[in-house]
Design a protein around this motif. Structure first.
Motif, PDB file in Angstrom:
ATOM      1  N   SER A 229      -7.231   7.036   5.014  1.00  0.00           N
ATOM      2  CA  SER A 229      -7.638   6.723   6.395  1.00  0.00           C
ATOM      3  C   SER A 229      -7.955   5.238   6.551  1.00  0.00           C
ATOM      4  CB  SER A 229      -8.862   7.558   6.792  1.00  0.00           C
ATOM      5  OG  SER A 229      -8.558   8.936   6.777  1.00  0.00           O
ATOM      6  N   ALA A 230      -8.613   4.668   5.532  1.00  0.00           N
ATOM      7  CA  ALA A 230      -8.951   3.239   5.586  1.00  0.00           C
ATOM      8  C   ALA A 230      -7.687   2.385   5.572  1.00  0.00           C
ATOM      9  CB  ALA A 230      -9.846   2.877   4.404  1.00  0.00           C
ATOM     10  N   LEU A 231      -6.708   2.776   4.776  1.00  0.00           N
ATOM     11  CA  LEU A 231      -5.435   2.036   4.732  1.00  0.00           C
ATOM     12  C   LEU A 231      -4.683   2.173   6.049  1.00  0.00           C
ATOM     13  CD1 LEU A 231      -4.208   2.985   1.132  1.00  0.00           C
ATOM     14  CD2 LEU A 231      -5.055   0.755   1.890  1.00  0.00           C
ATOM     15  N   ALA A 232      -4.707   3.389   6.619  1.00  0.00           N
ATOM     16  CA  ALA A 232      -3.998   3.629   7.882  1.00  0.00           C
ATOM     17  C   ALA A 232      -4.646   2.860   9.037  1.00  0.00           C
ATOM     18  CB  ALA A 232      -3.969   5.119   8.179  1.00  0.00           C
TER      19      ALA A 232
ATOM     20  N   ALA B 163       0.832  -1.197   0.000  1.00  0.00           N
ATOM     21  CA  ALA B 163       0.000   0.000   0.000  1.00  0.00           C
ATOM     22  C   ALA B 163       0.869   1.250   0.000  1.00  0.00           C
ATOM     23  CB  ALA B 163      -0.922  -0.014   1.215  1.00  0.00           C
ATOM     24  N   GLN B 164       1.987   1.196   0.697  1.00  0.00           N
ATOM     25  CA  GLN B 164       2.900   2.329   0.734  1.00  0.00           C
ATOM     26  C   GLN B 164       3.445   2.635  -0.664  1.00  0.00           C
ATOM     27  OE1 GLN B 164       3.815   4.325   3.617  1.00  0.00           O
ATOM     28  NE2 GLN B 164       4.366   5.544   1.823  1.00  0.00           N
ATOM     29  N   GLU B 165       3.791   1.602  -1.414  1.00  0.00           N
ATOM     30  CA  GLU B 165       4.281   1.805  -2.780  1.00  0.00           C
ATOM     31  C   GLU B 165       3.197   2.407  -3.659  1.00  0.00           C
ATOM     32  OE1 GLU B 165       6.391  -0.629  -6.500  1.00  0.00           O
ATOM     33  OE2 GLU B 165       5.560  -1.740  -4.791  1.00  0.00           O
ATOM     34  N   LEU B 166       1.960   2.003  -3.453  1.00  0.00           N
ATOM     35  CA  LEU B 166       0.850   2.565  -4.227  1.00  0.00           C
ATOM     36  C   LEU B 166       0.708   4.055  -3.947  1.00  0.00           C
ATOM     37  CD1 LEU B 166      -1.663   2.385  -6.026  1.00  0.00           C
ATOM     38  CD2 LEU B 166      -2.955   1.690  -3.986  1.00  0.00           C
ATOM     39  N   VAL B 167       0.721   4.424  -2.664  1.00  0.00           N
ATOM     40  CA  VAL B 167       0.583   5.831  -2.282  1.00  0.00           C
ATOM     41  C   VAL B 167       1.730   6.658  -2.871  1.00  0.00           C
ATOM     42  CG1 VAL B 167       0.602   7.435  -0.342  1.00  0.00           C
ATOM     43  CG2 VAL B 167      -0.718   5.321  -0.185  1.00  0.00           C
ATOM     44  N   ASP B 168       2.949   6.162  -2.737  1.00  0.00           N
ATOM     45  CA  ASP B 168       4.119   6.886  -3.240  1.00  0.00           C
ATOM     46  C   ASP B 168       4.082   7.029  -4.763  1.00  0.00           C
ATOM     47  OD1 ASP B 168       5.044   7.086  -0.659  1.00  0.00           O
ATOM     48  OD2 ASP B 168       6.420   5.375  -0.818  1.00  0.00           O
ATOM     49  N   SER B 169       3.686   5.974  -5.450  1.00  0.00           N
ATOM     50  CA  SER B 169       3.652   6.005  -6.917  1.00  0.00           C
ATOM     51  C   SER B 169       2.649   7.043  -7.418  1.00  0.00           C
ATOM     52  CB  SER B 169       3.286   4.619  -7.468  1.00  0.00           C
ATOM     53  OG  SER B 169       4.275   3.671  -7.133  1.00  0.00           O
TER      54      SER B 169
ATOM     55  N   SER C 135       1.320   4.712   7.154  1.00  0.00           N
ATOM     56  CA  SER C 135       1.436   5.547   8.354  1.00  0.00           C
ATOM     57  C   SER C 135       0.280   6.538   8.412  1.00  0.00           C
ATOM     58  CB  SER C 135       2.768   6.299   8.326  1.00  0.00           C
ATOM     59  OG  SER C 135       2.813   7.257   9.361  1.00  0.00           O
ATOM     60  N   ARG C 136      -0.198   6.823   9.635  1.00  0.00           N
ATOM     61  CA  ARG C 136      -1.274   7.799   9.800  1.00  0.00           C
ATOM     62  C   ARG C 136      -0.810   9.207   9.428  1.00  0.00           C
ATOM     63  NH1 ARG C 136      -5.899   6.347  12.109  1.00  0.00           N
ATOM     64  NH2 ARG C 136      -6.035   4.290  13.095  1.00  0.00           N
ATOM     65  N   ASN C 137       0.503   9.456   9.496  1.00  0.00           N
ATOM     66  CA  ASN C 137       1.013  10.776   9.122  1.00  0.00           C
ATOM     67  C   ASN C 137       0.719  11.111   7.665  1.00  0.00           C
ATOM     68  OD1 ASN C 137       2.060  11.161  11.696  1.00  0.00           O
ATOM     69  ND2 ASN C 137       4.036  10.228  11.148  1.00  0.00           N
ATOM     70  N   LEU C 138       0.629  10.068   6.828  1.00  0.00           N
ATOM     71  CA  LEU C 138       0.351  10.301   5.413  1.00  0.00           C
ATOM     72  C   LEU C 138      -1.032  10.899   5.201  1.00  0.00           C
ATOM     73  CD1 LEU C 138       1.826   7.065   3.786  1.00  0.00           C
ATOM     74  CD2 LEU C 138       2.705   9.391   3.596  1.00  0.00           C
ATOM     75  N   VAL C 139      -1.963  10.565   6.082  1.00  0.00           N
ATOM     76  CA  VAL C 139      -3.325  11.083   5.951  1.00  0.00           C
ATOM     77  C   VAL C 139      -3.333  12.577   6.204  1.00  0.00           C
ATOM     78  CG1 VAL C 139      -5.704  10.908   6.772  1.00  0.00           C
ATOM     79  CG2 VAL C 139      -4.242   8.875   6.714  1.00  0.00           C
ATOM     80  N   THR C 140      -2.677  13.025   7.293  1.00  0.00           N
ATOM     81  CA  THR C 140      -2.625  14.448   7.643  1.00  0.00           C
ATOM     82  C   THR C 140      -1.845  15.245   6.608  1.00  0.00           C
ATOM     83  OG1 THR C 140      -2.682  13.852   9.985  1.00  0.00           O
ATOM     84  CG2 THR C 140      -1.989  16.090   9.430  1.00  0.00           C
ATOM     85  N   ASN C 141      -0.695  14.724   6.198  1.00  0.00           N
ATOM     86  CA  ASN C 141       0.136  15.434   5.233  1.00  0.00           C
ATOM     87  C   ASN C 141      -0.553  15.574   3.892  1.00  0.00           C
ATOM     88  OD1 ASN C 141       2.161  15.621   7.133  1.00  0.00           O
ATOM     89  ND2 ASN C 141       3.225  13.773   6.420  1.00  0.00           N
ATOM     90  N   SER C 142      -1.256  14.536   3.471  1.00  0.00           N
ATOM     91  CA  SER C 142      -1.959  14.582   2.190  1.00  0.00           C
ATOM     92  C   SER C 142      -3.043  15.642   2.204  1.00  0.00           C
ATOM     93  CB  SER C 142      -2.569  13.206   1.883  1.00  0.00           C
ATOM     94  OG  SER C 142      -3.319  13.257   0.702  1.00  0.00           O
TER      95      SER C 142
END
Length: 240
Positions: free
Chosen positions: A212-215, A94-100, A221-228
């Motif tokens: 949020s569902a992935l986190a 999932a992390q690779e998907l978000v980053d890509s 990481s939950r930080n990705l939700v806030t930063n996004s």
């Protein structure tokens, strides 16, 4: 002159020559070859030529010319691994998907959800590969449902094959399921979202609800939700 083949064959030039004694200068051919030795006849009157002796331990029939072996074709690839192009990537997490998605810039990104056990996915795969080749500026991300069931459930994937298109700050542009018979739906989406020259800004990626569902499942990481969320608000403000 007489010719004698040790393999069991004898040849004589004529009946007169056959009646004469074999001279030391006779020509002998053995059934195998490797070394050649020439010896002068002890009596030049009996044989004016030279004796040719062929001797070795290997039989002539053992010499077989073989063409170089060529490597067999790679038949170990599974159907979803065949005919891939440089702009087709198998997502491993999932992390690779978000980053890509976030690193795609303004490129069109196509999420291809499939299963090795899905007959429709297998039939459609060659055409998706052809379309990927025809659209090198687009990015095709393949997601194996069997390996990432939690991620697919978080993204609300209910049917296969399934596709989602993302581009720039728009985020998700469209999503749909199609088969080999309804491939026109896929082509129309490529034409609409892949050739647009309108500036879209930095990539938004997944929706906040999807992040949020992935986190919540511990997949990112939950930080990705806030930063996004902050990045998206900044992009919207700059566009205005």
């Amino acid at each position: 002159m007489s010719c004698c083949l040790k393999a069991g064959f004898s040849f004589y030039g004529s009946n007169d020559l056959a009646s004469k004694n074999r001279a030391k200068g006779s020509f002998r051919v053995c059934s195998s070859i490797q070394t050649l030795q020439y010896k002068e006849s002890s009596n030049p009157r009996e044989c004016l030529g030279k004796t040719l002796h062929l001797s070795d331990q290997k039989h002539v029939t053992n010499f077989v010319t073989k063409s170089p072996k060529s490597d067999p074709p790679n038949t170990s690839l599974r159907w979803w691994e065949k005919s891939l192009h440089q702009n087709m990537i198998e997502i491993q997490s999932a992390q690779e998907l978000v980053d890509s998605l976030l690193n795609a810039g303004e490129r069109l990104v196509v999420l291809d959800f499939y299963s090795p056990n899905c007959g429709g996915c297998r039939t459609l795969h060659p055409k998706i590969c052809q379309l990927a080749e025809m659209n090198p500026n687009s990015l095709f991300l393949q997601i194996n449902y069997e390996n990432h069931k939690e991620m697919c459930d978080s993204l609300n994937i209910k049917v296969l094959p399934f596709f989602r298109f993302y581009r720039g700050a728009e985020g998700r542009a469209c999503s749909f399921s199609c088969t080999n018979a309804t491939i026109k739906k896929f082509k129309d989406a490529l034409a609409k979202h892949g050739t647009s020259s309108r500036r879209l800004g930095s990539a938004k990626g997944l929706d906040e609800s999807e992040l949020s569902a992935l986190a919540s499942r511990g997949l990112i990481s939950r930080n990705l939700v806030t930063n996004s969320s902050k990045d998206y608000e900044a992009d919207v403000f700059s566009i205005r």
